[in-house]
Design a protein around this motif. Sequence first.
Motif, PDB file in Angstrom:
ATOM      1  N   GLY A   1      13.059   9.549   9.626  1.00 13.89           N
ATOM      2  CA  GLY A   1      11.862   8.930   9.052  1.00 13.89           C
ATOM      3  C   GLY A   1      12.211   8.082   7.850  1.00 13.89           C
ATOM      4  N   GLY A   2      11.183   7.446   7.302  1.00 16.33           N
ATOM      5  CA  GLY A   2      11.513   6.563   6.186  1.00 16.33           C
ATOM      6  C   GLY A   2      10.329   6.205   5.334  1.00 16.33           C
ATOM      7  N   GLY A   3      10.489   5.040   4.681  1.00 15.90           N
ATOM      8  CA  GLY A   3      11.481   4.016   4.892  1.00 15.90           C
ATOM      9  C   GLY A   3      11.514   3.459   6.326  1.00 15.90           C
ATOM     10  N   THR A   4      12.603   2.786   6.597  1.00 23.03           N
ATOM     11  CA  THR A   4      12.719   2.123   7.892  1.00 23.03           C
ATOM     12  C   THR A   4      14.053   2.467   8.556  1.00 23.03           C
ATOM     13  N   PRO A   5      14.131   3.628   9.199  1.00 18.06           N
ATOM     14  CA  PRO A   5      15.385   3.980   9.872  1.00 18.06           C
ATOM     15  C   PRO A   5      15.668   3.100  11.091  1.00 18.06           C
TER      16      PRO A   5
ATOM     17  N   LEU B   1      -3.560   7.854  13.460  1.00 17.12           N
ATOM     18  CA  LEU B   1      -4.547   6.905  12.934  1.00 17.12           C
ATOM     19  C   LEU B   1      -4.900   7.325  11.516  1.00 17.12           C
ATOM     20  N   TYR B   2      -4.408   6.542  10.539  1.00 20.47           N
ATOM     21  CA  TYR B   2      -4.564   6.918   9.135  1.00 20.47           C
ATOM     22  C   TYR B   2      -5.589   6.031   8.459  1.00 20.47           C
ATOM     23  N   GLN B   3      -6.485   6.657   7.686  1.00 21.61           N
ATOM     24  CA  GLN B   3      -7.371   5.853   6.856  1.00 21.61           C
ATOM     25  C   GLN B   3      -6.546   5.299   5.699  1.00 21.61           C
ATOM     26  N   LEU B   4      -6.768   4.033   5.364  1.00 27.15           N
ATOM     27  CA  LEU B   4      -6.037   3.437   4.248  1.00 27.15           C
ATOM     28  C   LEU B   4      -6.299   4.251   2.977  1.00 27.15           C
ATOM     29  N   THR B   5      -5.225   4.721   2.361  1.00 25.45           N
ATOM     30  CA  THR B   5      -5.337   5.450   1.098  1.00 25.45           C
ATOM     31  C   THR B   5      -4.810   4.538   0.002  1.00 25.45           C
ATOM     32  N   ILE B   6      -5.577   4.387  -1.056  1.00 22.24           N
ATOM     33  CA  ILE B   6      -5.092   3.593  -2.194  1.00 22.24           C
ATOM     34  C   ILE B   6      -4.292   4.543  -3.078  1.00 22.24           C
ATOM     35  N   GLU B   7      -2.988   4.444  -2.980  1.00 19.10           N
ATOM     36  CA  GLU B   7      -2.111   5.369  -3.699  1.00 19.10           C
ATOM     37  C   GLU B   7      -1.873   4.851  -5.116  1.00 19.10           C
ATOM     38  N   PRO B   8      -1.900   5.761  -6.115  1.00 19.29           N
ATOM     39  CA  PRO B   8      -1.667   5.325  -7.488  1.00 19.29           C
ATOM     40  C   PRO B   8      -0.331   4.594  -7.621  1.00 19.29           C
TER      41      PRO B   8
ATOM     42  N   VAL C   1       6.147   3.900  16.507  1.00 21.99           N
ATOM     43  CA  VAL C   1       6.130   2.482  16.131  1.00 21.99           C
ATOM     44  C   VAL C   1       5.008   2.209  15.123  1.00 21.99           C
ATOM     45  N   GLY C   2       5.371   1.643  13.987  1.00 27.28           N
ATOM     46  CA  GLY C   2       4.397   1.356  12.924  1.00 27.28           C
ATOM     47  C   GLY C   2       3.679   0.032  13.165  1.00 27.28           C
ATOM     48  N   ALA C   3       2.772   0.043  14.143  1.00 25.78           N
ATOM     49  CA  ALA C   3       2.038  -1.189  14.467  1.00 25.78           C
ATOM     50  C   ALA C   3       1.079  -1.548  13.323  1.00 25.78           C
ATOM     51  N   GLN C   4       0.398  -0.550  12.784  1.00 26.05           N
ATOM     52  CA  GLN C   4      -0.541  -0.630  11.641  1.00 26.05           C
ATOM     53  C   GLN C   4      -1.844  -1.349  11.949  1.00 26.05           C
ATOM     54  N   ALA C   5      -1.824  -2.443  12.711  1.00 27.65           N
ATOM     55  CA  ALA C   5      -3.060  -3.155  13.075  1.00 27.65           C
ATOM     56  C   ALA C   5      -2.726  -4.071  14.236  1.00 27.65           C
TER      57      ALA C   5
ATOM     58  N   GLU D   1      11.275   6.599  13.412  1.00 31.84           N
ATOM     59  CA  GLU D   1      10.172   5.771  12.911  1.00 31.84           C
ATOM     60  C   GLU D   1      10.647   4.327  12.965  1.00 31.84           C
ATOM     61  N   ALA D   2       9.895   3.499  13.676  1.00 35.45           N
ATOM     62  CA  ALA D   2      10.404   2.157  13.966  1.00 35.45           C
ATOM     63  C   ALA D   2       9.405   1.078  13.560  1.00 35.45           C
ATOM     64  N   ASN D   3       9.896   0.055  12.862  1.00 32.11           N
ATOM     65  CA  ASN D   3       9.046  -1.090  12.537  1.00 32.11           C
ATOM     66  C   ASN D   3       9.102  -2.082  13.691  1.00 32.11           C
TER      67      ASN D   3
ATOM     68  N   LEU E   1       2.209   5.349  18.396  1.00 31.29           N
ATOM     69  CA  LEU E   1       2.017   4.241  17.458  1.00 31.29           C
ATOM     70  C   LEU E   1       1.153   4.677  16.287  1.00 31.29           C
ATOM     71  N   ASP E   2       1.393   4.032  15.133  1.00 31.65           N
ATOM     72  CA  ASP E   2       0.624   4.288  13.917  1.00 31.65           C
ATOM     73  C   ASP E   2      -0.299   3.111  13.656  1.00 31.65           C
ATOM     74  N   LEU E   3      -1.547   3.419  13.293  1.00 29.64           N
ATOM     75  CA  LEU E   3      -2.468   2.377  12.839  1.00 29.64           C
ATOM     76  C   LEU E   3      -3.086   2.808  11.517  1.00 29.64           C
TER      77      LEU E   3
ATOM     78  N   TYR F   1       0.828  -1.221   0.000  1.00 24.21           N
ATOM     79  CA  TYR F   1       0.000   0.000   0.000  1.00 24.21           C
ATOM     80  C   TYR F   1       0.857   1.264   0.000  1.00 24.21           C
ATOM     81  N   CYS F   2       2.193   1.112   0.135  1.00 25.98           N
ATOM     82  CA  CYS F   2       3.057   2.253   0.478  1.00 25.98           C
ATOM     83  C   CYS F   2       3.576   2.963  -0.763  1.00 25.98           C
ATOM     84  N   ASP F   3       3.461   4.303  -0.799  1.00 28.78           N
ATOM     85  CA  ASP F   3       4.045   5.041  -1.934  1.00 28.78           C
ATOM     86  C   ASP F   3       5.092   6.052  -1.477  1.00 28.78           C
ATOM     87  N   PHE F   4       5.679   5.800  -0.314  1.00 27.98           N
ATOM     88  CA  PHE F   4       6.794   6.649   0.127  1.00 27.98           C
ATOM     89  C   PHE F   4       8.028   6.323  -0.733  1.00 27.98           C
ATOM     90  N   ASN F   5       9.061   7.138  -0.640  1.00 24.93           N
ATOM     91  CA  ASN F   5      10.270   6.895  -1.429  1.00 24.93           C
ATOM     92  C   ASN F   5      11.090   5.806  -0.739  1.00 24.93           C
TER      93      ASN F   5
HETATM   94  C1  LIG Z   1       6.547   6.494   6.187  1.00 21.50           C
HETATM   95  S1  LIG Z   1       5.534   5.285   6.841  1.00 21.50           S
HETATM   96  C2  LIG Z   1       6.860   4.472   7.650  1.00 21.50           C
HETATM   97  C3  LIG Z   1       6.670   3.719   8.851  1.00 21.50           C
HETATM   98  C4  LIG Z   1       7.408   2.418   9.019  1.00 21.50           C
HETATM   99  N1  LIG Z   1       8.329   2.092   8.004  1.00 21.50           N
HETATM  100  C5  LIG Z   1       6.384   1.322   9.085  1.00 21.50           C
HETATM  101  O1  LIG Z   1       6.096   0.733   8.043  1.00 21.50           O
HETATM  102  O2  LIG Z   1       5.885   1.057  10.151  1.00 21.50           O
HETATM  103  C6  LIG Z   1       4.626   6.212   8.051  1.00 21.50           C
HETATM  104  C7  LIG Z   1       3.197   5.790   8.249  1.00 21.50           C
HETATM  105  O3  LIG Z   1       2.404   6.107   7.143  1.00 21.50           O
HETATM  106  C8  LIG Z   1       1.254   5.294   7.150  1.00 21.50           C
HETATM  107  N2  LIG Z   1       0.951   4.909   5.768  1.00 21.50           N
HETATM  108  C9  LIG Z   1       1.822   4.560   4.802  1.00 21.50           C
HETATM  109  N3  LIG Z   1       1.159   4.297   3.662  1.00 21.50           N
HETATM  110  C10 LIG Z   1      -0.163   4.484   3.906  1.00 21.50           C
HETATM  111  C11 LIG Z   1      -1.362   4.360   3.116  1.00 21.50           C
HETATM  112  N4  LIG Z   1      -1.331   4.006   1.836  1.00 21.50           N
HETATM  113  N5  LIG Z   1      -2.547   4.655   3.712  1.00 21.50           N
HETATM  114  C12 LIG Z   1      -2.584   5.035   5.021  1.00 21.50           C
HETATM  115  N6  LIG Z   1      -1.499   5.150   5.788  1.00 21.50           N
HETATM  116  C13 LIG Z   1      -0.299   4.887   5.249  1.00 21.50           C
HETATM  117  C14 LIG Z   1       1.555   4.103   8.042  1.00 21.50           C
HETATM  118  O4  LIG Z   1       0.735   4.110   9.173  1.00 21.50           O
HETATM  119  C15 LIG Z   1       2.991   4.305   8.424  1.00 21.50           C
HETATM  120  O5  LIG Z   1       3.262   3.927   9.727  1.00 21.50           O
END
Ligand SMILES: C[S@@+](CC[C@H](N)C(=O)[O-])C[C@H]1O[C@@H](n2cnc3c(N)ncnc32)[C@H](O)[C@@H]1O
Length: 377
Positions: A61-65, A186-193, A117-121, A95-97, A155-157, A19-23
């Motif tokens: 930040g990251g990525g996974t520092p 708390l982020y809503q899941l975004t469907i990134e292109p 901490v990127g718990a996510q769920a 930012e920690a996995n 924490l991130d979810l 789901y991730c579109d970060f660099n």
């Molecule tokens: C740059 S990411 C890095 C965090 C770390 N590498 C990890 O995966 O736990 C920062 C946060 O963005 C959120 N995120 C990334 N992609 C997302 C997406 N498509 N929709 C919603 N949240 C997103 C996640 O919650 C993630 O923890």
Amino acid sequence: MSAFGIYVHWPYCAAICPYCDFNVYRARGAENAPLLDAIIADMEAHAQRFGRREAVSLFLGGGTPSLLRGHEIAKLIDAASRIYTLAADCEITLEANPEDHALFAEQAAAGVNRFSVGAQAFDDAALKALGRRHDAHASRRAIDVAAATGRRVSLDLIYAREGQGEAEWREELTRALELPVEHVSLYQLTIEPKTAFARRVDRGQIVPPDDEKAATLYELTQEVCEAAGFPGYEISNHARSESARALHNLLYWRSADWIGVGPGAHGRFTHAAARIATEAQARVSDYIDAVREHGVGWIEESTLTNEENADEVLLMGVRTIEGAELQRIAALRGRPVNPEALTWLSERGLIEYDNDRVRLTARGRLVANTIAAELAA
Ligand SMILES: C[S@@+](CC[C@H](N)C(=O)[O-])C[C@H]1O[C@@H](n2cnc3c(N)ncnc32)[C@H](O)[C@@H]1O
Ligand code: SF4
């Protein structure tokens, strides 16, 4: 003068989440040393060109520092404090996995004082669907290990996941807020292109919740957090107290100053009365080459027009409960924020405003970008 921070982008990850579109790039045994050296040289180049300041925040930040060992983190923190001055109470976030928890103690010893901490769920099936490499037990363990270092923990979810019901999310979030954390994003899941998830949505293999369902889950999120003592202070961010708010993110939302170093990092800062925007080379090898050849890692350095600057102050500021500063925006644009839009948006319960500030209401937060565009018109 605005507060100042440093953002360091570490682009490597053990695996790329669908789901991730970060660099981001798979680490695959990549060498860290050349990139660490380039980031430090880039920091020095920024300081020489734009001056040395005191930083209130350093954000890794990251990525996974959190893949970095303690001595590598120490190298970055030492460089930042040598090149710039770090304020005595400088917030140093990593930012920690969850799967990297065995390194948290050495990372804290190196100077990290806040773990995000990127718990996510906290649901194994959901983590699998998100393509994560850890289960819910590992996420909880990571939070405990981070808390045991005595540092601040956030924490991130990700919610509004496929098929996620209201009752399950209420339960999952309620349990998460019982963990030893002072802050949650708390982020809503975004469907990134162009992500794997976008391709699956196109093929009908994933059906994300519609806007109405997502809005219901958003409102539920605000209610659960409020009741648990984590009021929202920005669209996606909640803190137990004012001092638990993420200072680094506040720099962004307040349109303060920060440099961005590392592949693909963005910076924004004031220099000689101009608002400078930088964007670094995205690919790791291009970034390292750029630093070697030109001293700096950015591909682009531009000066924002006052209008662009005002739009950013508005768009970022309305997201927070502090609100966007109306006089600052008017001074930049040479005209006030659209008075008709202020009136009708507040009549519909989407914003609140007084002479100083405008901010979104809970309903307004669902359509933040549209509202910012109306106000900027
Ligand atoms: C740059 S990411 C890095 C965090 C770390 N590498 C990890 O995966 O736990 C920062 C946060 O963005 C959120 N995120 C990334 N992609 C997302 C997406 N498509 N929709 C919603 N949240 C997103 C996640 O919650 C993630 O923890
Ligand atoms: S979500 Fe985190 S671990 Fe996954 S690819 Fe993005 S930055 Fe890397």
